[in-house]
Design an enzyme around this catalytic site. Structure first.
Site, mmCIF file in Angstrom:
data_model
loop_
_atom_site.group_PDB
_atom_site.id
_atom_site.type_symbol
_atom_site.label_atom_id
_atom_site.label_comp_id
_atom_site.label_asym_id
_atom_site.label_seq_id
_atom_site.Cartn_x
_atom_site.Cartn_y
_atom_site.Cartn_z
ATOM 1 C CG HIS A 132 -0.301 -0.142 2.533
ATOM 2 N ND1 HIS A 132 -0.991 -0.053 3.719
ATOM 3 C CD2 HIS A 132 0.998 -0.374 2.872
ATOM 4 C CE1 HIS A 132 -0.162 -0.221 4.733
ATOM 5 N NE2 HIS A 132 1.041 -0.417 4.245
ATOM 6 C CG HIS A 133 3.939 1.961 2.305
ATOM 7 N ND1 HIS A 133 3.209 2.830 3.074
ATOM 8 C CD2 HIS A 133 4.293 0.933 3.134
ATOM 9 C CE1 HIS A 133 3.122 2.363 4.308
ATOM 10 N NE2 HIS A 133 3.777 1.211 4.366
ATOM 11 N N GLY A 134 3.234 2.060 -2.408
ATOM 12 C CA GLY A 134 3.696 2.432 -3.745
ATOM 13 C C GLY A 134 2.944 3.644 -4.279
#
Length: 381
Positions: A132-134
């Site tokens: 979920h950090h991309g």
């Protein structure tokens, strides 16, 4: 119709930065083999992940970024461009065949989505997902492509769905939030350790969306050392209020298990009790509001021996309406993996609470979290 589908292939283990990197997808194999040895998972429930196409990745990611990842994975990206694309840090270093192995993670989540959207199953999970950090054009926080963001946009574009995204990873899901910050058709709910102490430093209570999307971002930052009772109290009330207010067509949830007190990268103090309960709360919301339509993905979790397999097994149990097994951890699983483990593996589903410390500021932390809860409920109701 099969109740739930499970996305898995050992090819997912190829998403690996290095042997010493904390993001170790061996946790997928540990969990899957535990479910198989228990007899709770069988071959006709398993879907092999496909590799997402460039067109699918471009639902979120910029074409020049995808090309840069392809070049980096082949050792062809000029070194001076690594920093521009987030590939110069210890979090997301270049590795061989980076594009193919990252696109397979995205494709696995899309495979889970298609299983639910086409009626092949009511629910599905892809524990290899949850990156979920991309960002659109930059890698971050162990994440090259953002499978959750691509899956949300895919559900909107292909299936015209209102999506409730529920993120219970200890780290704020910043990449997903900023992708849909102005989108009124996506509610982004993230409960996480406060960014005052933990990467990525975002996810404040005041981040609520912008433009048409104002009010569809719900952040629940918890104080460090939050324990089971406070976590479940805040989570259950706020996520139910968010779901009731938004009325989604489908739920996509990230089930990071790094809220556990033994996780080496975070500062929360939850036990397996909370991690066992979370997926059932989410599944029940899907039953109530979405005709059961629910896709669950993985996320963080860096104690791969004591915590992840038992916690993630409960994602699958919840999706199949089953409870914690009465039998012990299978001896076949213990015999297979004990030689590789650096310490004795757990024999039962109970959390041994090894080295668990009582929280000296428990009342103060609970009060702060309760104040956060009340503010959120005031907005949502």
């Amino acid at each position: 119709m099969i109740k739930a589908k499970y996305v898995y292939s050992e090819d997912l283990l190829k998403y690996r930065f290095s042997d010493s990197h904390p993001f170790n997808q061996m946790r997928l194999k540990l969990t899957t083999d535990l479910l198989l040895d228990l007899g709770k998972l069988n071959e006709n429930q398993i879907i092999k992940p496909r590799i997402a196409t460039d067109e699918e990745l471009e639902l979120v990611h910029e074409p020049h970024y995808i090309e840069a990842i392809k070049m980096a994975g082949n050792g062809e990206l000029p070194l001076e461009q690594y920093e521009k694309y987030g590939l110069s840090s210890e979090d997301t270093p270049q590795f061989k065949n980076m594009h193919e192995n990252s696109a397979r993670v995205v494709g696995g989540t899309l495979s889970a989505v298609d299983a639910v959207m086409t009626g092949e199953s009511v629910r599905a999970c892809h524990l290899g997902g949850g990156l979920h950090h991309g960002f659109k054009g930059k890698a971050s926080g162990f994440c090259i492509y953002n499978d959750s963001a691509v899956a949300i946009q895919y559900m909107q574009s292909k299936y015209n769905q209102r999506v409730l995204y529920i993120d219970t990873d200890a780290h704020h899901g910043d990449g997903v939030q900023w992708t849909f910050y102005t989108n009124e058709q996506v509610m982004n709910y993230s409960i996480h350790e406060t960014g005052r102490y933990l990467f990525p430093g975002t996810g404040a209570l005041t981040e609520r969306g912008d433009g048409k999307g104002f009010g569809t971002t719900v952040n629940v930052p918890l104080d460090a050392y939050t324990e089971d009772d406070s976590y479940i109290d805040v989570f259950k009330e706020t996520v139910e209020a968010a779901c009731k207010a938004f009325k989604p067509d489908v739920i996509l949830s990230v089930n990071g298990v790094d809220i556990h007190y033994l996780d080496p990268l975070t500062h929360l103090s939850c036990t397996l009790k909370t991690l066992y309960e979370i997926p059932y709360i989410v599944k029940n919301l899907a039953d109530q509001y979405c005709d059961g339509k629910c896709i669950m993905v993985g996320g963080g979790g860096y104690n791969i021996w004591r915590v992840v397999p038992r916690a993630w097994s409960h994602v699958w149990f919840a999706l199949n309406d089953t409870q914690t097994p009465s039998e012990a951890i299978p001896q076949s699983w213990l015999s297979k993996y004990q030689p590789e483990a650096p310490f004795p593996l757990p024999q039962s589903w109970l959390d041994e609470q090894v080295d668990y410390m009582e929280i000296p500021r428990r009342n103060e932390i609970t009060e702060k979290n309760n104040n956060t809860k009340l503010r959120i409920l005031d907005w949502l109701t």
